[in-house]
Design a protein around this motif. Sequence first.
Motif, short mmCIF file in Angstrom:
data_model
loop_
_atom_site.label_atom_id
_atom_site.label_comp_id
_atom_site.label_asym_id
_atom_site.label_seq_id
_atom_site.Cartn_x
_atom_site.Cartn_y
_atom_site.Cartn_z
N VAL A 1 -3.62 -4.81 0.91
CA VAL A 1 -3.53 -4.75 2.37
C VAL A 1 -4.39 -3.61 2.88
CG1 VAL A 1 -1.95 -4.39 4.32
CG2 VAL A 1 -1.23 -5.79 2.36
N HIS A 2 -4.30 -2.45 2.25
CA HIS A 2 -5.19 -1.34 2.58
C HIS A 2 -5.39 -0.46 1.35
CE1 HIS A 2 -2.33 2.02 2.82
NE2 HIS A 2 -1.49 1.17 3.36
N GLU A 3 -6.53 0.20 1.31
CA GLU A 3 -6.88 1.11 0.22
C GLU A 3 -6.16 2.44 0.39
OE1 GLU A 3 -11.12 1.32 -0.27
OE2 GLU A 3 -11.26 -0.84 -0.63
N PRO A 4 -6.18 3.31 -0.63
CA PRO A 4 -5.46 4.58 -0.53
C PRO A 4 -5.87 5.40 0.69
CG PRO A 4 -6.13 4.21 -2.79
CD PRO A 4 -6.79 3.14 -1.95
N LYS A 5 -4.85 5.93 1.36
CA LYS A 5 -5.08 6.83 2.49
C LYS A 5 -3.89 7.77 2.63
CE LYS A 5 -3.79 3.25 5.81
NZ LYS A 5 -4.20 2.62 7.05
N LEU A 6 -4.13 8.91 3.27
CA LEU A 6 -3.10 9.91 3.49
C LEU A 6 -2.36 9.61 4.79
CD1 LEU A 6 -1.78 12.56 2.53
CD2 LEU A 6 -3.52 13.77 3.88
N LEU A 7 -1.04 9.56 4.71
CA LEU A 7 -0.22 9.31 5.90
C LEU A 7 0.23 10.63 6.52
CD1 LEU A 7 1.89 6.32 4.54
CD2 LEU A 7 -0.15 6.25 5.97
N PRO A 8 0.60 10.63 7.80
CA PRO A 8 0.96 11.86 8.50
C PRO A 8 2.10 12.65 7.86
CG PRO A 8 0.69 10.07 10.07
CD PRO A 8 0.61 9.47 8.70
N GLY B 1 4.77 -12.76 -0.07
CA GLY B 1 4.45 -12.19 1.24
C GLY B 1 5.08 -10.85 1.54
N ASN B 2 5.89 -10.30 0.63
CA ASN B 2 6.51 -9.00 0.85
C ASN B 2 5.47 -7.89 0.73
OD1 ASN B 2 9.37 -9.90 0.91
ND2 ASN B 2 8.87 -10.53 -1.16
N LEU B 3 5.60 -6.87 1.56
CA LEU B 3 4.70 -5.73 1.53
C LEU B 3 5.19 -4.74 0.48
CD1 LEU B 3 2.16 -4.91 3.04
CD2 LEU B 3 3.62 -3.73 4.68
N VAL B 4 4.28 -4.26 -0.38
CA VAL B 4 4.60 -3.32 -1.45
C VAL B 4 3.70 -2.11 -1.28
CG1 VAL B 4 4.72 -2.98 -3.95
CG2 VAL B 4 5.14 -5.25 -2.98
N SER B 5 4.31 -0.93 -1.19
CA SER B 5 3.57 0.31 -1.00
C SER B 5 3.72 1.17 -2.25
CB SER B 5 4.13 1.05 0.21
OG SER B 5 3.44 2.26 0.41
N LEU B 6 2.61 1.54 -2.84
CA LEU B 6 2.62 2.54 -3.92
C LEU B 6 2.19 3.84 -3.28
CD1 LEU B 6 2.31 -0.25 -5.42
CD2 LEU B 6 1.45 1.12 -7.31
N GLU C 1 8.79 0.32 -1.66
CA GLU C 1 7.99 1.49 -1.98
C GLU C 1 8.24 1.94 -3.41
OE1 GLU C 1 7.04 3.75 2.06
OE2 GLU C 1 9.12 4.02 1.42
N LEU C 2 7.14 2.21 -4.11
CA LEU C 2 7.20 2.67 -5.49
C LEU C 2 6.44 3.99 -5.59
CD1 LEU C 2 6.29 -0.77 -7.07
CD2 LEU C 2 8.56 0.26 -6.99
N GLN C 3 7.13 5.06 -6.01
CA GLN C 3 6.48 6.35 -6.17
C GLN C 3 5.76 6.37 -7.51
OE1 GLN C 3 9.03 9.73 -5.56
NE2 GLN C 3 7.45 11.17 -6.12
N VAL C 4 4.51 6.85 -7.50
CA VAL C 4 3.68 6.88 -8.70
C VAL C 4 3.13 8.29 -8.91
CG1 VAL C 4 3.08 4.44 -8.46
CG2 VAL C 4 1.57 6.18 -7.48
N ALA C 5 2.62 8.53 -10.11
CA ALA C 5 2.07 9.85 -10.44
C ALA C 5 0.59 9.97 -10.13
CB ALA C 5 2.31 10.15 -11.92
N ASP C 6 -0.15 8.87 -10.15
CA ASP C 6 -1.61 8.91 -9.94
C ASP C 6 -2.02 7.71 -9.09
OD1 ASP C 6 -4.40 8.86 -10.05
OD2 ASP C 6 -4.47 9.47 -12.16
N ILE C 7 -2.06 7.90 -7.79
CA ILE C 7 -2.32 6.80 -6.85
C ILE C 7 -3.69 6.16 -7.08
CG2 ILE C 7 -3.29 8.17 -4.95
CD1 ILE C 7 -0.69 5.42 -4.48
N GLU C 8 -4.69 6.96 -7.38
CA GLU C 8 -6.04 6.41 -7.58
C GLU C 8 -6.10 5.55 -8.84
OE1 GLU C 8 -8.27 6.47 -5.24
OE2 GLU C 8 -7.23 7.93 -3.99
N ALA C 9 -5.46 5.99 -9.91
CA ALA C 9 -5.45 5.19 -11.16
C ALA C 9 -4.72 3.88 -10.94
CB ALA C 9 -4.80 5.99 -12.29
N ASP C 10 -3.59 3.91 -10.22
CA ASP C 10 -2.86 2.67 -9.96
C ASP C 10 -3.65 1.75 -9.04
OD1 ASP C 10 -0.36 2.63 -11.46
OD2 ASP C 10 0.09 4.47 -10.36
#
Length: 134
Positions: A93-100, A113-118, A74-83
């Motif tokens: 794997v999936h487009e931007p979405k809000l998690l619970p 094959g590693n999963l990367v979450s921004l 997991e990588l924390q970013v300042a602007d998810i849409e720009a990234d």
Amino acid sequence: MTMKLASVRLIARDVRGLVAFYETVTGAKADWLAPVFAEIVTPGASLAIGSEETVALFQEGSAEAAGNRTSIIELQVADIEADFERLKGLDVVHEPKLLPWGNRTFQLRDPEGNLVSLYMPETEAAKARFGSRS
């Protein structure tokens, strides 16, 4: 002293290809400490990438390239849409979405094959939680 997460290490079949992927995603240049080992240093921790040859330095057979389907980097970013716009040509794997729990995220799969979450904290509770970790 509380333990500090220093790095996550990935073992790669194609170390140069994996390093190039993470340089693209993070925007940071890797430090090559040996022809078979590089680090990408971020403010929170480092991402270390070693070739399969490096496994024998620890214990032969103890790690295997492209064999993990249980962790998410997991990588924390300042602007998810720009990234997302910048990286959407990669293996999304999936487009931007809000998690619970209040983070807005999208995920990629790296060349091994590693999963990367921004992600970025979006709700006030998530912003407060991550603000307390600085």
